[in-house]
Design an enzyme around this catalytic site. Sequence first.
Site, PDB file in Angstrom:
ATOM      1  CG  ASP A  36      35.798 -24.957 -52.636  1.00 45.49           C
ATOM      2  OD1 ASP A  36      34.791 -24.494 -52.099  1.00 45.49           O
ATOM      3  OD2 ASP A  36      36.751 -25.469 -51.991  1.00 45.49           O
ATOM      4  CB  ILE A  37      41.568 -24.260 -52.454  1.00 44.83           C
ATOM      5  CG1 ILE A  37      40.972 -23.485 -51.304  1.00 44.83           C
ATOM      6  CG2 ILE A  37      42.408 -23.404 -53.355  1.00 44.83           C
ATOM      7  CD1 ILE A  37      42.043 -23.011 -50.336  1.00 44.83           C
ATOM      8  CG  ASN A  92      26.483 -23.910 -46.799  1.00 47.83           C
ATOM      9  OD1 ASN A  92      25.473 -24.559 -47.068  1.00 47.83           O
ATOM     10  ND2 ASN A  92      27.700 -24.379 -46.997  1.00 47.83           N
ATOM     11  CG  HIS A  98      28.715 -27.157 -43.511  1.00 44.59           C
ATOM     12  ND1 HIS A  98      29.862 -26.911 -44.229  1.00 44.59           N
ATOM     13  CD2 HIS A  98      28.870 -28.385 -42.966  1.00 44.59           C
ATOM     14  CE1 HIS A  98      30.665 -27.952 -44.128  1.00 44.59           C
ATOM     15  NE2 HIS A  98      30.089 -28.860 -43.369  1.00 44.59           N
ATOM     16  CD  GLN A  99      28.016 -17.833 -44.274  1.00 41.62           C
ATOM     17  OE1 GLN A  99      27.019 -17.722 -43.548  1.00 41.62           O
ATOM     18  NE2 GLN A  99      28.406 -16.889 -45.110  1.00 41.62           N
ATOM     19  CG  HIS A 105      30.475 -18.815 -50.406  1.00 43.66           C
ATOM     20  ND1 HIS A 105      30.562 -18.190 -49.184  1.00 43.66           N
ATOM     21  CD2 HIS A 105      30.492 -20.144 -50.152  1.00 43.66           C
ATOM     22  CE1 HIS A 105      30.633 -19.109 -48.231  1.00 43.66           C
ATOM     23  NE2 HIS A 105      30.576 -20.294 -48.791  1.00 43.66           N
ATOM     24  CG  PHE A 106      25.199 -18.898 -55.033  1.00 41.37           C
ATOM     25  CD1 PHE A 106      25.329 -17.553 -54.709  1.00 41.37           C
ATOM     26  CD2 PHE A 106      23.932 -19.451 -55.078  1.00 41.37           C
ATOM     27  CE1 PHE A 106      24.225 -16.777 -54.416  1.00 41.37           C
ATOM     28  CE2 PHE A 106      22.812 -18.682 -54.789  1.00 41.37           C
ATOM     29  CZ  PHE A 106      22.954 -17.347 -54.462  1.00 41.37           C
ATOM     30  CG  HIS A 107      29.609 -24.307 -52.234  1.00 44.78           C
ATOM     31  ND1 HIS A 107      30.883 -24.714 -51.922  1.00 44.78           N
ATOM     32  CD2 HIS A 107      29.159 -23.627 -51.141  1.00 44.78           C
ATOM     33  CE1 HIS A 107      31.191 -24.316 -50.692  1.00 44.78           C
ATOM     34  NE2 HIS A 107      30.160 -23.651 -50.197  1.00 44.78           N
TER      35      HIS A 107
HETATM   36  P1  AMP Z   1      31.186 -22.601 -46.803  1.00 46.70           P
HETATM   37  O1  AMP Z   1      31.261 -23.780 -45.866  1.00 46.70           O
HETATM   38  O2  AMP Z   1      29.926 -22.597 -47.612  1.00 46.70           O
HETATM   39  O3  AMP Z   1      31.457 -21.278 -46.129  1.00 46.70           O
HETATM   40  O4  AMP Z   1      32.345 -22.872 -47.869  1.00 46.70           O
HETATM   41  C1  AMP Z   1      33.511 -22.123 -47.970  1.00 46.70           C
HETATM   42  C2  AMP Z   1      34.312 -22.758 -49.088  1.00 46.70           C
HETATM   43  O5  AMP Z   1      35.392 -21.903 -49.403  1.00 46.70           O
HETATM   44  C3  AMP Z   1      34.907 -24.131 -48.764  1.00 46.70           C
HETATM   45  O6  AMP Z   1      34.403 -25.102 -49.677  1.00 46.70           O
HETATM   46  C4  AMP Z   1      36.411 -23.921 -48.927  1.00 46.70           C
HETATM   47  O7  AMP Z   1      37.047 -25.027 -49.502  1.00 46.70           O
HETATM   48  C5  AMP Z   1      36.464 -22.707 -49.831  1.00 46.70           C
HETATM   49  N1  AMP Z   1      37.668 -21.899 -49.713  1.00 46.70           N
HETATM   50  C6  AMP Z   1      38.246 -21.434 -48.581  1.00 46.70           C
HETATM   51  N2  AMP Z   1      39.327 -20.692 -48.875  1.00 46.70           N
HETATM   52  C7  AMP Z   1      39.418 -20.660 -50.230  1.00 46.70           C
HETATM   53  C8  AMP Z   1      40.330 -20.064 -51.152  1.00 46.70           C
HETATM   54  N3  AMP Z   1      41.362 -19.321 -50.733  1.00 46.70           N
HETATM   55  N4  AMP Z   1      40.132 -20.244 -52.476  1.00 46.70           N
HETATM   56  C9  AMP Z   1      39.088 -20.999 -52.890  1.00 46.70           C
HETATM   57  N5  AMP Z   1      38.202 -21.595 -52.083  1.00 46.70           N
HETATM   58  C10 AMP Z   1      38.368 -21.434 -50.769  1.00 46.70           C
END
Ligand code: AMP
Length: 147
Positions: A36-37, A92, A98-99, A105-107
């Site tokens: 995650d960036i 999410n 919070h999506q 995606h899974f964090h």
């Molecule tokens: P969510 O709130 O569950 O949709 O989380 C989306 C996640 O994607 C966030 O934690 C961002 O930091 C991450 N994210 C967004 N753009 C990128 C990217 N280009 N590379 C890696 N992570 C990303």
Amino acid sequence: MSDPKPSPPTIFARILAGELPCHKIYEDENVLAFLDIFPLSPGHLLIIPKEQKAYLHELSAGSAAAIGRVLPRLARATMAATGATAYNLLQNNGAAAHQAVFHVHFHLIPKIGDRGLGIGWVPGKLPEADAHHMVARIQDALDSDLS
Ligand code: AMP
């Protein structure tokens, strides 16, 4: 009447297409994992299906199984690499939940000191009658979900 405008590809679709870079950790036929960036803690990574669906409930059983298969291995590797002994999995669905990126995606978020996932958890009560009612409603919905 004209067709609805196609929605633009998500950031993750563009990563999958090779149009945007990522810090790749793992890839197989169905799954990609990368850092995650904007990490909540060192080692915070994202695991995504190659299947392009916005929400978990839209995902095919095959994609879901492919993610499930690799999650424990990715968790072990992340703990070994970061020294974390605790972590959260977060997934999410919907802007209200919070999506921000509408590709499933899974964090995987290691807990390292005070870094990691903060959780606001406000438990309610579960009266017996409400529990029976809810179980019946969800089981009815399950029975009519033939997918
Ligand atoms: P969510 O709130 O569950 O949709 O989380 C989306 C996640 O994607 C966030 O934690 C961002 O930091 C991450 N994210 C967004 N753009 C990128 C990217 N280009 N590379 C890696 N992570 C990303």
